[in-house]
Design a protein around this motif. Structure first.
Motif: not given
Length: 499
Positions: A303-313, A284-294
């Motif tokens: 800035d989309p670059i930090p958000a993309a980095r978090i989604i990648h991690e 749930k934690t990574p999926l929430t982060s992926i969903q939120g930043f996407s």
């Protein structure tokens, strides 16, 4: 009834008892039918025959003929004795008292050779004597047994009363074969009530045997029925069900195996429940982060670059979880392929320690690696790197800042050991047996650094696939822990065999 174990056991016991009673009965009657009959009846008949013969007349007629010539007298005597033997259906012998040489035998078997009989004095019953002994005052009676061609003969003899050294004294014997005990005679000897008494005793024994069979059958089947009932409850989800260990040793072994199975099933269910709870949170934690930043990237916020980095991690974290689950499933099913090559565990451990030194410095943990070159082992290098990396990284992870982690390799018991010791959180004694279970985690706290509880389970499967073993010790919580991996070395085994 025969479809159930209890019915089969009961019927088998009853049949066994019935067969045994029949065998005992047949053996009893066979013994009675084949044994030698008591000799008293034969002695009595022979004595009656001997006393009924008019010996005075026979001897007088023989004496008259003897006057003419000794041969005529002997012939007269033997012919009359032959007639008596035929008429009375008895064997008659004349034997010298001292030497037991046979002078006459109506059966023509013992002529001119010793009889070798066992002789004893015989008191003729008064009921048949009737004054005969008084009329033959110079005669005494003997009885005994002799063998002729393997057959035993009983005899009653009339013996002259003379000096034992007088070799001219003769004994007149009346003999009959020693009879075998017939079944009819046995029943006659023991009375007509033998069969009813035997049947009554057999009936009582059979009743007692049936009662004992029922008790024994119940003592065996009751624990098995308890185990069967408990198994049904476990199948319905009652994993805490246990059965008492009662009954014979074999049944106790079944009950003990069932209890161990129940405990393992309960532990597996508890681990899976823990895993589901943990994984649901960790997913749930990574999926929430992926969903939120996407969503933020889609909305053009920030800035989309930090958000993309978090989604990648977070996607990488999810990928690692899937890989661990897949690896564990393949290892346990024996389907994970391994590339076996010669491995120096000293060099491998030193390389892994060097890579993890950065992680230790960042956490301010003193990492010491003492890994000299070791005898080679046969193993999969990538999987063994995974094992050593997991153990050292866990030690660093669960050791607070200022703590120490020591790693060393050594030769022991024909193999190579890798020992990882830390001064970290330690493991409670109650949790040590479960440390290598799937999905089990000593650290119950949740957070981004929390694992899946699969690492040590995978490590154990890899070590066992290499023919090795892994163990853990810990003095207790807050006192650190030590993980020891032992792997067999073909090179060491060859050296030990040569020695």
């Amino acid at each position: 009834m025969l479809a159930r174990l209890r019915g089969r056991l009961f019927l088998s016991y009853v049949l066994l008892m019935a067969v045994m009673l029949i065998v005992v009965g047949v053996a009893l009657f066979a013994i009675l039918n084949l044994r030698n009959a008591p000799p008293e009846t034969t002695y009595l008949r022979l004595a009656t025959t001997a006393l009924s013969v008019d010996l005075r007349q026979i001897l007088a007629e023989a004496a008259t003929a003897y006057v003419e010539s000794p041969a005529a007298g002997w012939e007269r005597l033997t012919s009359q004795l032959d007639a008596v033997a035929t008429d009375r259906e008895v064997r008659i012998l004349i034997v010298r008292e001292v030497t037991q040489d046979v002078l006459y035998d109506s059966a023509q078997s013992f002529i001119d050779r010793p009889l070798n009989a066992d002789v004893e004095n015989y008191d003729i019953p008064a009921a048949i004597a009737r004054g005969v002994i008084t009329r033959l005052a110079a005669i005494r009676a003997v009885r005994g047994i002799f063998s002729d061609g393997g057959d035993e003969w009983l005899f009653v003899g009339l013996q002259s009363i003379r000096q034992p050294t007088d070799e001219t004294a003769n004994v007149l014997l009346f003999a009959d074969p020693r009879p075998r005990q017939s079944l009819q005679a046995a029943l006659s000897d023991f009375g007509t009530e033998l069969a009813p008494l035997f049947l009554q005793a057999g009936g009582i024994g059979l009743i007692i045997a049936v009662m004992l069979a029922g008790w024994i059958t119940r003592s065996i089947t009751r624990p098995l029925q308890t185990v069967a009932s408990a198994a049904s409850e476990v199948a319905q989800g009652h994993y805490d069900r246990r059965v008492p260990m009662a009954g014979p040793e074999e049944v106790k072994a079944v009950a003990d195996a069932f209890n161990q199975m129940s405990e393992k099933i309960q532990a597996e269910q508890r681990s899976q429940q823990d895993f589901l709870a943990n994984v649901s949170h960790d997913l749930k934690t990574p999926l929430t982060s992926i969903q939120g930043f996407s969503q933020a990237i889609m909305d053009g916020v920030g800035d989309p670059i930090p958000a993309a980095r978090i989604i990648h991690e977070e996607a990488g974290r999810l990928n690692r979880m899937v890989i661990e689950l897949t690896d564990l499933a393949r290892l346990q099913a024996g389907r994970l392929s391994m590339q076996t090559t010669p491995i120096d565990m000293g060099d491998l451990t030193a390389a892994v320690g060097q890579r993890l030194a950065i992680m230790a410095r960042e956490k301010q943990v003193a990492l010491t690696v003492n890994a000299p070159s070791m005898p080679v082992i046969a193993g999969d290098g990538d999987r063994l790197v995974q094992v050593v990396t997991n153990l050292i990284s866990n030690a660093i992870k669960y050791t607070p800042s200022g703590g120490k982690v020591n790693v060393c390799t050594q030769v022991r018991n024909g193999g190579v050991e890798v020992v990882v010791t830390d001064t970290g959180l330690g493991i409670a004694a109650s949790e040590l047996p479960r440390i290598f279970e799937r999905f089990y985690q000593v650290d119950k706290a949740r957070g981004p650094q929390r694992g899946t509880g699969l690492g040590l389970a995978i490590v154990q499967e890899i070590i066992q696939a290499h023919g090795g073993r892994i163990s853990v010790t810990s003095p207790g919580e807050g006192q650190g822990s030590t993980f020891t991996v032992w792997l067999p070395s073909p090179q060491m085994s060859t050296i030990m065999r040569r020695r």
